[in-house]
Design a protein around this motif. Structure first.
Motif, PDB file in Angstrom:
ATOM      1  N   GLY A 101       0.794  -1.228   0.000  1.00 53.56           N
ATOM      2  CA  GLY A 101       0.000   0.000   0.000  1.00 53.56           C
ATOM      3  C   GLY A 101       0.823   1.272   0.000  1.00 53.56           C
ATOM      4  N   CYS A 102       2.134   1.155  -0.005  1.00 51.15           N
ATOM      5  CA  CYS A 102       2.998   2.344   0.040  1.00 51.15           C
ATOM      6  C   CYS A 102       2.976   3.131  -1.263  1.00 51.15           C
ATOM      7  CB  CYS A 102       4.438   1.936   0.352  1.00 51.15           C
ATOM      8  SG  CYS A 102       4.671   1.277   2.004  1.00 51.15           S
ATOM      9  N   LEU A 103       2.887   2.444  -2.371  1.00 52.01           N
ATOM     10  CA  LEU A 103       2.942   3.078  -3.689  1.00 52.01           C
ATOM     11  C   LEU A 103       1.666   2.742  -4.455  1.00 52.01           C
ATOM     12  CD1 LEU A 103       4.550   4.639  -5.871  1.00 52.01           C
ATOM     13  CD2 LEU A 103       5.657   2.480  -6.459  1.00 52.01           C
ATOM     14  N   GLU A 104       0.963   3.780  -4.862  1.00 50.92           N
ATOM     15  CA  GLU A 104      -0.292   3.571  -5.588  1.00 50.92           C
ATOM     16  C   GLU A 104      -0.025   3.297  -7.064  1.00 50.92           C
ATOM     17  OE1 GLU A 104      -3.179   6.623  -5.043  1.00 50.92           O
ATOM     18  OE2 GLU A 104      -3.024   6.525  -2.872  1.00 50.92           O
ATOM     19  N   ALA A 105      -0.750   2.324  -7.575  1.00 53.07           N
ATOM     20  CA  ALA A 105      -0.638   1.955  -8.988  1.00 53.07           C
ATOM     21  C   ALA A 105      -2.032   1.820  -9.580  1.00 53.07           C
ATOM     22  CB  ALA A 105       0.119   0.642  -9.126  1.00 53.07           C
ATOM     23  N   ILE A 106      -2.088   1.874 -10.882  1.00 53.24           N
ATOM     24  CA  ILE A 106      -3.332   1.656 -11.618  1.00 53.24           C
ATOM     25  C   ILE A 106      -3.129   0.405 -12.447  1.00 53.24           C
ATOM     26  CG2 ILE A 106      -4.897   2.574 -13.368  1.00 53.24           C
ATOM     27  CD1 ILE A 106      -3.856   5.385 -12.527  1.00 53.24           C
ATOM     28  N   LYS A 107      -4.015  -0.564 -12.272  1.00 50.13           N
ATOM     29  CA  LYS A 107      -3.898  -1.791 -13.046  1.00 50.13           C
ATOM     30  C   LYS A 107      -4.640  -1.600 -14.364  1.00 50.13           C
ATOM     31  CE  LYS A 107      -4.090  -6.730 -12.888  1.00 50.13           C
ATOM     32  NZ  LYS A 107      -4.399  -7.930 -12.140  1.00 50.13           N
ATOM     33  N   ILE A 108      -3.888  -1.740 -15.433  1.00 49.61           N
ATOM     34  CA  ILE A 108      -4.451  -1.630 -16.777  1.00 49.61           C
ATOM     35  C   ILE A 108      -4.108  -2.930 -17.482  1.00 49.61           C
ATOM     36  CG2 ILE A 108      -4.428  -0.353 -18.948  1.00 49.61           C
ATOM     37  CD1 ILE A 108      -3.515   2.106 -17.334  1.00 49.61           C
ATOM     38  N   GLY A 109      -5.141  -3.718 -17.744  1.00 47.94           N
ATOM     39  CA  GLY A 109      -4.903  -5.039 -18.328  1.00 47.94           C
ATOM     40  C   GLY A 109      -4.194  -5.922 -17.321  1.00 47.94           C
ATOM     41  N   LYS A 110      -3.074  -6.484 -17.708  1.00 46.81           N
ATOM     42  CA  LYS A 110      -2.328  -7.371 -16.824  1.00 46.81           C
ATOM     43  C   LYS A 110      -1.173  -6.675 -16.119  1.00 46.81           C
ATOM     44  CE  LYS A 110      -3.360 -11.546 -19.421  1.00 46.81           C
ATOM     45  NZ  LYS A 110      -2.798 -12.714 -20.099  1.00 46.81           N
ATOM     46  N   SER A 111      -0.947  -5.408 -16.448  1.00 42.42           N
ATOM     47  CA  SER A 111       0.207  -4.719 -15.871  1.00 42.42           C
ATOM     48  C   SER A 111      -0.224  -3.506 -15.057  1.00 42.42           C
ATOM     49  CB  SER A 111       1.174  -4.302 -16.970  1.00 42.42           C
ATOM     50  OG  SER A 111       0.541  -3.413 -17.851  1.00 42.42           O
ATOM     51  N   TYR A 112       0.697  -3.039 -14.242  1.00 41.22           N
ATOM     52  CA  TYR A 112       0.459  -1.859 -13.422  1.00 41.22           C
ATOM     53  C   TYR A 112       1.158  -0.659 -14.036  1.00 41.22           C
ATOM     54  CZ  TYR A 112      -1.445  -4.769  -9.720  1.00 41.22           C
ATOM     55  OH  TYR A 112      -2.228  -5.623  -9.001  1.00 41.22           O
ATOM     56  N   SER A 113       0.491   0.491 -13.915  1.00 37.33           N
ATOM     57  CA  SER A 113       1.069   1.751 -14.353  1.00 37.33           C
ATOM     58  C   SER A 113       1.074   2.707 -13.173  1.00 37.33           C
ATOM     59  CB  SER A 113       0.249   2.360 -15.486  1.00 37.33           C
ATOM     60  OG  SER A 113       0.351   1.564 -16.640  1.00 37.33           O
ATOM     61  N   PHE A 114       2.035   3.615 -13.188  1.00 35.96           N
ATOM     62  CA  PHE A 114       2.218   4.549 -12.089  1.00 35.96           C
ATOM     63  C   PHE A 114       2.197   5.960 -12.643  1.00 35.96           C
ATOM     64  CE2 PHE A 114       4.251   0.578 -11.240  1.00 35.96           C
ATOM     65  CZ  PHE A 114       3.904   0.292  -9.929  1.00 35.96           C
ATOM     66  N   SER A 115       1.364   6.800 -12.051  1.00 34.68           N
ATOM     67  CA  SER A 115       1.316   8.191 -12.505  1.00 34.68           C
ATOM     68  C   SER A 115       2.472   8.969 -11.892  1.00 34.68           C
ATOM     69  CB  SER A 115      -0.012   8.840 -12.101  1.00 34.68           C
ATOM     70  OG  SER A 115      -0.032   9.075 -10.709  1.00 34.68           O
ATOM     71  N   TYR A 116       2.806  10.030 -12.538  1.00 33.92           N
ATOM     72  CA  TYR A 116       3.836  10.935 -12.045  1.00 33.92           C
ATOM     73  C   TYR A 116       3.493  11.392 -10.631  1.00 33.92           C
ATOM     74  CZ  TYR A 116       6.406  15.348 -11.679  1.00 33.92           C
ATOM     75  OH  TYR A 116       7.197  16.377 -11.258  1.00 33.92           O
TER      76      TYR A 116
ATOM     77  N   SER B 244       1.551   9.869  -8.339  1.00 31.96           N
ATOM     78  CA  SER B 244       1.661   8.820  -7.314  1.00 31.96           C
ATOM     79  C   SER B 244       3.117   8.603  -6.921  1.00 31.96           C
ATOM     80  CB  SER B 244       1.012   7.507  -7.767  1.00 31.96           C
ATOM     81  OG  SER B 244       1.738   6.901  -8.812  1.00 31.96           O
ATOM     82  N   ILE B 245       4.026   8.779  -7.862  1.00 34.08           N
ATOM     83  CA  ILE B 245       5.462   8.657  -7.565  1.00 34.08           C
ATOM     84  C   ILE B 245       5.899   9.809  -6.656  1.00 34.08           C
ATOM     85  CG2 ILE B 245       7.780   8.693  -8.573  1.00 34.08           C
ATOM     86  CD1 ILE B 245       6.468   7.332 -11.074  1.00 34.08           C
ATOM     87  N   LEU B 246       5.450  11.028  -6.958  1.00 34.82           N
ATOM     88  CA  LEU B 246       5.778  12.181  -6.115  1.00 34.82           C
ATOM     89  C   LEU B 246       5.201  12.013  -4.710  1.00 34.82           C
ATOM     90  CD1 LEU B 246       5.328  15.379  -8.317  1.00 34.82           C
ATOM     91  CD2 LEU B 246       7.436  14.358  -7.489  1.00 34.82           C
ATOM     92  N   ASP B 247       3.959  11.551  -4.612  1.00 32.94           N
ATOM     93  CA  ASP B 247       3.331  11.324  -3.305  1.00 32.94           C
ATOM     94  C   ASP B 247       4.127  10.307  -2.498  1.00 32.94           C
ATOM     95  OD1 ASP B 247       1.314  13.122  -3.843  1.00 32.94           O
ATOM     96  OD2 ASP B 247      -0.165  11.584  -4.373  1.00 32.94           O
ATOM     97  N   PHE B 248       4.537   9.243  -3.150  1.00 31.12           N
ATOM     98  CA  PHE B 248       5.329   8.219  -2.473  1.00 31.12           C
ATOM     99  C   PHE B 248       6.630   8.821  -1.933  1.00 31.12           C
ATOM    100  CE2 PHE B 248       8.917   5.272  -2.901  1.00 31.12           C
ATOM    101  CZ  PHE B 248       8.584   4.360  -1.917  1.00 31.12           C
ATOM    102  N   GLU B 249       7.304   9.582  -2.762  1.00 32.25           N
ATOM    103  CA  GLU B 249       8.570  10.199  -2.336  1.00 32.25           C
ATOM    104  C   GLU B 249       8.373  11.105  -1.126  1.00 32.25           C
ATOM    105  OE1 GLU B 249      11.608  10.795  -5.970  1.00 32.25           O
ATOM    106  OE2 GLU B 249       9.794  12.010  -6.103  1.00 32.25           O
ATOM    107  N   ASN B 250       7.313  11.893  -1.149  1.00 32.18           N
ATOM    108  CA  ASN B 250       7.057  12.825  -0.046  1.00 32.18           C
ATOM    109  C   ASN B 250       6.601  12.123   1.225  1.00 32.18           C
ATOM    110  OD1 ASN B 250       7.748  15.187  -1.438  1.00 32.18           O
ATOM    111  ND2 ASN B 250       5.738  15.272  -2.406  1.00 32.18           N
TER     112      ASN B 250
END
Length: 99
Positions: free
Chosen positions: A45-60, A62-68
């Motif tokens: 649950g630390c890093l949010e991802a969006i599941k599209i099809g069989k793979s996960y994608s990460f928005s810019y 969500s990466i910034l939120d994780f870093e902060n």
């Protein structure tokens, strides 16, 4: 008609013209870690991802939120990731209850 045009302009200004999404591999490269570590961050649950099809994608964003949110935390194992998530979750609940 004018209201619809104004609403469209507001929406256009809110969203970037091009939304950048990153793959698990790209995020792993950004953080100089493995794809398995990125998967563990998603599972805990630390890093949010969006599941599209069989793979996960990460928005810019969500990466910034994780870093902060997790700056200064030791996330070197799944157990430490879970502990960090619990700490952050408790902080969020405490803030919500306070308000």
């Amino acid at each position: 008609m004018i209201t619809q045009i104004k609403e469209q302009q507001v929406l256009t200004n809110l969203f970037p013209k091009k939304i950048q999404m990153y793959s698990r591999k790209e995020v792993a490269e950004l953080f100089h870690t493995s794809e398995d570590t990125i998967s563990a961050l998603v599972c805990t649950g630390c890093l949010e991802a969006i599941k599209i099809g069989k793979s996960y994608s990460f928005s810019y964003y969500s990466i910034l939120d994780f870093e902060n949110e997790y700056r200064g935390f030791d996330l070197s194992s799944t157990e430490k990731m879970k502990n960090a998530f619990e700490i952050k979750h408790k902080e969020a609940v405490a803030c919500r209850d306070y308000n």
